[in-house]
Design an enzyme around this catalytic site. Structure first.
Site, PDB file in Angstrom:
ATOM      1  CB  CYS A   1      -0.967  -0.039   1.171  1.00 17.44           C
ATOM      2  SG  CYS A   1      -0.223  -0.371   2.784  1.00 17.44           S
TER       3      CYS A   1
ATOM      4  NE  ARG B   1      -3.118   3.125  11.269  1.00 18.17           N
ATOM      5  CZ  ARG B   1      -2.217   4.082  11.104  1.00 18.17           C
ATOM      6  NH1 ARG B   1      -2.211   5.134  11.932  1.00 18.17           N
ATOM      7  NH2 ARG B   1      -1.334   4.016  10.126  1.00 18.17           N
TER       8      ARG B   1
ATOM      9  N   GLY C   1       2.790   0.374   3.995  1.00 16.38           N
ATOM     10  CA  GLY C   1       2.930  -1.068   4.125  1.00 16.38           C
ATOM     11  C   GLY C   1       2.696  -1.591   5.520  1.00 16.38           C
ATOM     12  CD1 TRP C   2       1.355   1.672   8.425  1.00 18.28           C
ATOM     13  CD2 TRP C   2       3.462   1.800   9.149  1.00 18.28           C
ATOM     14  NE1 TRP C   2       1.639   2.990   8.605  1.00 18.28           N
ATOM     15  CE2 TRP C   2       2.929   3.110   9.047  1.00 18.28           C
ATOM     16  CE3 TRP C   2       4.764   1.649   9.602  1.00 18.28           C
ATOM     17  CZ2 TRP C   2       3.672   4.239   9.370  1.00 18.28           C
ATOM     18  CZ3 TRP C   2       5.505   2.784   9.922  1.00 18.28           C
ATOM     19  CH2 TRP C   2       4.958   4.057   9.805  1.00 18.28           C
ATOM     20  CG  ASP C   3      -2.391   1.005   8.568  1.00 19.79           C
ATOM     21  OD1 ASP C   3      -2.538   0.584   9.728  1.00 19.79           O
ATOM     22  OD2 ASP C   3      -1.911   2.128   8.306  1.00 19.79           O
ATOM     23  NE  ARG C   4      -4.139   1.218   2.152  1.00 17.82           N
ATOM     24  CZ  ARG C   4      -4.043   2.274   1.342  1.00 17.82           C
ATOM     25  NH1 ARG C   4      -4.939   2.424   0.358  1.00 17.82           N
ATOM     26  NH2 ARG C   4      -3.091   3.167   1.489  1.00 17.82           N
TER      27      ARG C   4
END
Length: 513
Positions: free
Chosen positions: A330, A382, A333-336
């Site tokens: 994404c 989050r 590179g640390w959520d989706r």
């Protein structure tokens, strides 16, 4: 580090036992979630913390990988390569039995891999380079951030300040980028040729052919500056030899709406008409024929259908007959990215195709620890914003229970041993929200149903532990488990043929009471 040495590290608990010293108790999911909800993982801040919770989590991941694979470790002890990648980056070489681990030499040129990583890390946002994380049929499934743009290459410190709200320790000097390079202006492509050239070499070394871009933007823009780019809009078409798939997927901010709807993903549709959304879905036709999906309707899909269809696409790519690997990314590179990497790992495990020796509680631990925590997902942030993409990942598992999500091409269960016939949800670790009406999920009280012995039922003793959540509510560890009876699994723990009921994927499901 050679694979044999990594395997030796992974078996340290067994060595301790053989020497007469009882091994320390394995870290549980409760300890992992407590640490995860307390702070974001950063490799540099964990250095010199021998015996800490984080170190126990890291060692546990190595041990779990070592059950089924021979692997090498790329050291990142002080965050020298990337500040929010694991300190022990695992490179899976091949599946092996216990005997094979002790007798086969590593065939991977780890020194070459490390060199390419060091040279290529500048090419991607926050230095989050292309990193292999799953090995399936000899193919590497990789993750990364998107490509860095001019805003990052020429002003990394300032970029991190306004992009993430603070300084970033992930940046390090790269010998191959000289002062002359940094004097290049936007009209010259010399710097991009150099850093993206190394990125391409790394992708080719890992035999990656498919690049799946989850961004809804062509480029990430902050304050009028292109701070990131992507392969699909590389003006020099350096990535033309790869198969590029633009599969736009909502960012973590969208999952605030998921939380506000009491975690109901059905009917929740992303607003594709927003000004910053300029990346249309684009998939080569030859990859879509076998899926029976009308991709032209993607903007009308709700969050469930969109995630289902994207997962089907990814599974079809990794299960193709060629030997090509896959990259998923994404922006950072640390959520989706961990969402889909985690879903891939769990789905392939459930089919008995990877991590075949791991129990449900162990594969859950591995994916939460390695795919989410150690790769820098900011759970604390989050949760404070209500962007609960982590919760969605595991709650979503109930939507991929059918055979259409299986990577097995033949009739299932004929070649796989039914190790635990009649395995029910009583024996599976689950995260559960405390009450149906709550909209606090992991941001407030939640209970962790611990793995119980087969056939055990009823209520067991519970204990309390401090939670690190921003709402300062306790993490409750409980063995209470009011479960649906006779629910079967898709994968190695499923009922054997003829035992009744279809094999489904009901594991690790986050369900409201």
């Amino acid at each position: 580090m050679a694979g044999a040495r990594a395997a030796a590290a992974a078996s340290s608990a067994r060595s301790a036992a053989s020497s007469g010293n009882p091994p320390p108790q394995e870290p549980g999911l409760g300890e992992l979630l407590e640490e995860f909800s307390r702070t974001q993982y950063r490799a540099k801040e964990c250095s010199g913390t021998g015996g800490s919770k984080v170190e126990r989590i890291e060692k546990r991941c190595l041990e779990l990988f070592g059950r089924d694979y021979c692997f090498s470790v790329i050291p990142n002890m002080n965050g020298d390569i990337c500040g929010h990648y694991p300190r022990h980056i695992v490179f899976l070489e091949y599946e092996s039995s216990e005997k094979e681990k002790d007798t086969f030499e590593s065939t991977v040129q780890v020194s070459k891999l490390q060199d390419l990583i060091h040279r290529s890390k500048m090419a991607r946002c926050r230095g989050r380079f292309v990193c292999p994380v799953i090995l399936f049929k000899g193919k590497h499934i990789c993750r990364s951030a998107t490509l860095a743009g001019w805003g990052e290459l020429y002003g990394r410190s300032g970029y991190n300040y306004f992009f993430s709200g603070g300084a970033d320790d992930a940046w390090a000097d790269v010998e191959d980028v000289t002062e002359e390079d940094c004097a290049v202006r936007s009209g010259d492509t010399h710097l991009f040729d150099k850093v993206r050239g190394y990125d391409i070499k790394l992708l080719r070394y890992l035999s990656v052919k498919y690049i799946c871009d989850l961004m809804v933007e062509n480029k990430k823009v902050k304050f009028g500056m292109n701070v990131t780019s992507s392969e699909k809009v590389d003006k020099a078409q350096r990535y033309a030899d790869f198969t590029l798939l633009s599969i736009p997927y909502p960012g973590c901010e969208f999952f605030k709406e998921y939380k506000d709807r009491d975690y109901m993903a059905e009917g929740l549709i992303f607003n594709w008409k927003q000004d910053y959304v300029d990346a249309p879905l684009s998939i080569p036709d030859f990859l879509t024929h076998s899926l029976n999906i009308d991709w032209s309707q993607y903007q009308s899909w709700d969050l469930v259908q969109q995630t289902q269809n994207y997962l089907k696409l990814l599974l079809s790519l990794v299960n193709s007959d060629d030997d090509s690997g896959l990259l998923v990314h994404c922006i950072s590179g640390w959520d989706r990215t961990p969402l889909f990497i985690s879903l891939l790992r769990l789905s392939l495990w459930a089919d008995g195709l990877i991590h075949t020796s791991l129990k449900p509680a162990e594969i859950l631990y591995l994916t939460v620890a390695y795919d989410w925590f150690l790769f820098g997902h900011m759970l604390v942030d989050r949760l404070s914003k209500g962007e609960e993409i982590f919760f969605f990942c595991f709650n979503f598992l109930k939507h991929i229970t059918s055979e259409e999500f299986s990577a097995l091409k033949t009739q299932r269960r004929k070649s796989l041993p039914a190790r635990d016939a009649g395995f029910t949800l009583e024996d599976i670790c689950m995260l559960r929200r405390k009450d149906r009406g709550s909209t606090t999920s992991l941001g407030s009280d939640f209970s962790l149903v611990m793995e119980s012995s087969p056939g055990a039922a009823g209520t067991g003793p519970s204990r309390s532990a401090d939670s690190g959540s921003l709402e300062e509510e306790p993490l409750i560890l409980s063995t209470e488990c009011p479960l649906e009876p006779a629910t079967t699994l898709r994968g190695p723990l499923a009922f054997p043929p003829g035992a009744g009921g279809s094999q489904v994927f009901q594991l690790l499901i986050l369900k409201p009471f």
